[in-house]
Design a protein around this motif. Structure first.
Motif, PDB file in Angstrom:
ATOM      1  N   VAL A  10       4.911  13.337   3.034  1.00  0.00           N
ATOM      2  CA  VAL A  10       5.027  13.668   4.462  1.00  0.00           C
ATOM      3  C   VAL A  10       3.996  12.875   5.258  1.00  0.00           C
ATOM      4  N   SER A  11       4.263  12.754   6.567  1.00  0.00           N
ATOM      5  CA  SER A  11       3.386  11.970   7.429  1.00  0.00           C
ATOM      6  C   SER A  11       2.047  12.663   7.635  1.00  0.00           C
ATOM      7  N   PRO A  12       0.969  11.890   7.656  1.00  0.00           N
ATOM      8  CA  PRO A  12      -0.383  12.448   7.749  1.00  0.00           C
ATOM      9  C   PRO A  12      -0.786  12.769   9.175  1.00  0.00           C
ATOM     10  N   LEU A  21       4.320  14.944  14.776  1.00  0.00           N
ATOM     11  CA  LEU A  21       5.698  14.583  14.422  1.00  0.00           C
ATOM     12  C   LEU A  21       5.859  13.134  14.859  1.00  0.00           C
ATOM     13  N   GLU A  22       6.583  12.335  14.101  1.00  0.00           N
ATOM     14  CA  GLU A  22       6.748  10.929  14.478  1.00  0.00           C
ATOM     15  C   GLU A  22       7.425  10.788  15.839  1.00  0.00           C
ATOM     16  N   SER A  23       7.306   9.599  16.397  1.00  0.00           N
ATOM     17  CA  SER A  23       7.879   9.336  17.716  1.00  0.00           C
ATOM     18  C   SER A  23       9.408   9.403  17.689  1.00  0.00           C
ATOM     19  N   PRO A  26       3.463   1.827  10.024  1.00  0.00           N
ATOM     20  CA  PRO A  26       4.267   2.979   9.607  1.00  0.00           C
ATOM     21  C   PRO A  26       3.335   4.168   9.486  1.00  0.00           C
ATOM     22  N   SER A  27       3.880   5.347   9.280  1.00  0.00           N
ATOM     23  CA  SER A  27       3.038   6.503   9.032  1.00  0.00           C
ATOM     24  C   SER A  27       2.202   6.227   7.776  1.00  0.00           C
ATOM     25  N   ALA A  28       0.938   6.663   7.794  1.00  0.00           N
ATOM     26  CA  ALA A  28      -0.023   6.281   6.761  1.00  0.00           C
ATOM     27  C   ALA A  28       0.038   7.188   5.535  1.00  0.00           C
ATOM     28  N   ASN A  29       1.227   7.335   4.987  1.00  0.00           N
ATOM     29  CA  ASN A  29       1.410   8.097   3.748  1.00  0.00           C
ATOM     30  C   ASN A  29       2.062   7.169   2.726  1.00  0.00           C
ATOM     31  N   THR A  30       1.988   7.563   1.457  1.00  0.00           N
ATOM     32  CA  THR A  30       2.730   6.795   0.477  1.00  0.00           C
ATOM     33  C   THR A  30       4.199   7.189   0.577  1.00  0.00           C
ATOM     34  N   ALA A  61       0.823  -1.210   0.000  1.00  0.00           N
ATOM     35  CA  ALA A  61       0.000   0.000   0.000  1.00  0.00           C
ATOM     36  C   ALA A  61       0.859   1.263   0.000  1.00  0.00           C
ATOM     37  N   LYS A  62       1.951   1.235   0.759  1.00  0.00           N
ATOM     38  CA  LYS A  62       2.803   2.430   0.847  1.00  0.00           C
ATOM     39  C   LYS A  62       3.659   2.624  -0.393  1.00  0.00           C
ATOM     40  N   GLY A  63       3.812   1.540  -1.147  1.00  0.00           N
ATOM     41  CA  GLY A  63       4.686   1.616  -2.305  1.00  0.00           C
ATOM     42  C   GLY A  63       6.124   1.805  -1.881  1.00  0.00           C
ATOM     43  N   ARG A  64       6.502   1.176  -0.748  1.00  0.00           N
ATOM     44  CA  ARG A  64       7.883   1.295  -0.278  1.00  0.00           C
ATOM     45  C   ARG A  64       8.807   0.541  -1.209  1.00  0.00           C
ATOM     46  N   PRO A  65       9.882   1.192  -1.648  1.00  0.00           N
ATOM     47  CA  PRO A  65      10.804   0.514  -2.555  1.00  0.00           C
ATOM     48  C   PRO A  65      11.602  -0.576  -1.856  1.00  0.00           C
TER      49      PRO A  65
HETATM   50 MG    MG Z   1       7.269   7.253   7.960  1.00  0.00          MG
END
Ligand code: MG
Ligand code: TXA
Length: 329
Positions: free
Chosen positions: A154-156, A183-185, A146-150, A58-62
């Motif tokens: 940037v993080s949502p 901001l992320e943890s 993970p943060s719910a962005n592609t 879903a994230k399209g992480r490479p």
């Molecule tokens: Mg992230």
């Protein structure tokens, strides 16, 4: 498996009823986006490899970066990882809250090896958000998110951000309004009683230092001397044996990672054989990747031959990981 690419996500106000429904989705192996106090997460049951694979899809992480396991209590974390005294103190002081701790996994840790990218450590955190905590409690399992962005975005910090990025890739988004921290943890790993800062984030370093009276060391550079957050460096599981991609033949003494039903010559020569997915399903192959890499690896083999794996979808990340594993060290 339903083809979700044609459907759009449902955004639900995070009522008790909606959270209960979301927990059913999680247990069924589906993805749910949910709010935490830092940013929105894209969650899956940490113990189901194929559900974890769906996150990367879903994230399209490479590539497969290791994920944070979200827990609803210190007790749930203790079933996954071993706490040293300093890490325990940090958890007791700052949980629930925007602090992620990287800790050695217990031998019986049920979290999928894809979620940790084959590492021996697991990142855990207890979020300070009613919806997140209730969701984890109702699901009864740790939730990796993970943060719910592609990838690359940037993080949502709101449900509509998530929708903008993932509306066609996640069936359900729990709306809990804007996130508080945004901001992320902060990620910390203790090694030899020294706390290392792997990622600055929502909990200030000074606050941690004030609470424990020990300097927190910014970790950069050599992973041999200080821990680092993957993504920057190839600190995923690296096999000892040489890895050979797109193999159509097994050489004597090699182990084989097969995929689907493609015919491989010399298969009787293989020292060990694992099939990433007999049916040729990339999600299943991703879920099996690190576990099978470890089991194929060993001093008794000359290398690991990997059958051709498609380049589309999760195949890209699987191939990326294997290419890194194949690179000379
Ligand atoms: Mg992230
Ligand atoms: O605030 C947050 O942490 C959000 C919310 C959703 O909880 N989550 C988040 O996850 O930011 P993600 O996947 O975007 O970032 C996780 C970070 C990555 O930099 C990853 O490399 C690091 O955590 N990480 C995960 N497991 C690790 C491990 N075993 N050792 C070192 N770093 C790890």
């Amino acid at each position: 498996m339903p083809n979700r690419s044609q459907e759009f996500a449902r955004i639900e106000q995070a009522t008790e009823e909606a959270i209960r429904l979301a927990a059913v989705h999680i247990r069924q192996g589906d993805l749910v986006a949910f709010p935490t106090e830092t940013v929105y997460g894209l969650g899956a049951d940490a113990t189901q490899g194929q559900a974890v694979a769906a996150i990367y899809e879903a994230k399209g992480r490479p590539s497969f970066n290791p994920l944070i396991a979200h827990v609803d209590s210190l007790a749930m974390a203790e079933a996954l990882v071993d706490f040293d005294p300093l890490s325990r103190r940090l958890a007791e002081t700052f949980w629930p809250g925007p602090l992620t701790l990287v800790l050695p996994m217990r031998p019986d840790c049920p979290v999928s090896s894809l979620a940790t990218a084959g590492l021996d450590t697991l990142a855990v955190r207890m979020p300070a958000h009613r919806v997140a905590l209730e969701l984890i409690r109702a699901a009864g399992v740790p939730i990796v998110a993970p943060s719910a962005n592609t990838s690359g975005h940037v993080s949502p910090t709101s449900a509509s951000h998530v929708y903008g990025d993932l509306s066609r890739r996640v069936p359900l988004i729990l709306d809990g309004g804007r996130t508080e921290v945004g901001l992320e943890s902060t990620i910390v790993q203790v090694r030899d009683d020294i706390p290392y800062l792997l990622r600055p984030g929502g909990l200030a370093r000074e606050e941690i230092e004030a609470a424990i009276g020990i300097a927190v060391v910014r970790s950069e550079g050599d992973p041999a001397t200080a821990p680092v957050a993957p993504g920057m460096l190839a600190s995923h599981y690296a096999p000892h044996a040489r890895v050979r991609l797109d193999a159509r033949r097994v050489e004597p003494g090699e182990a084989l990672l097969a995929f689907g039903g493609a015919s491989i010559h010399g298969i009787v020569e293989a020292t060990r054989i694992f099939n990433l997915s007999p049916s040729g399903n990339l999600r299943e192959a991703a879920a099996n990747l690190f576990d099978m890499l470890r089991r194929a690896d060993g001093d008794d083999i000359t290398g690991i031959a990997v059958a051709p794996i498609p380049t589309h979808g999760l195949g890209e990340a699987i191939r990326d990981r294997l290419t890194r594993a194949a690179a000379p060290r």
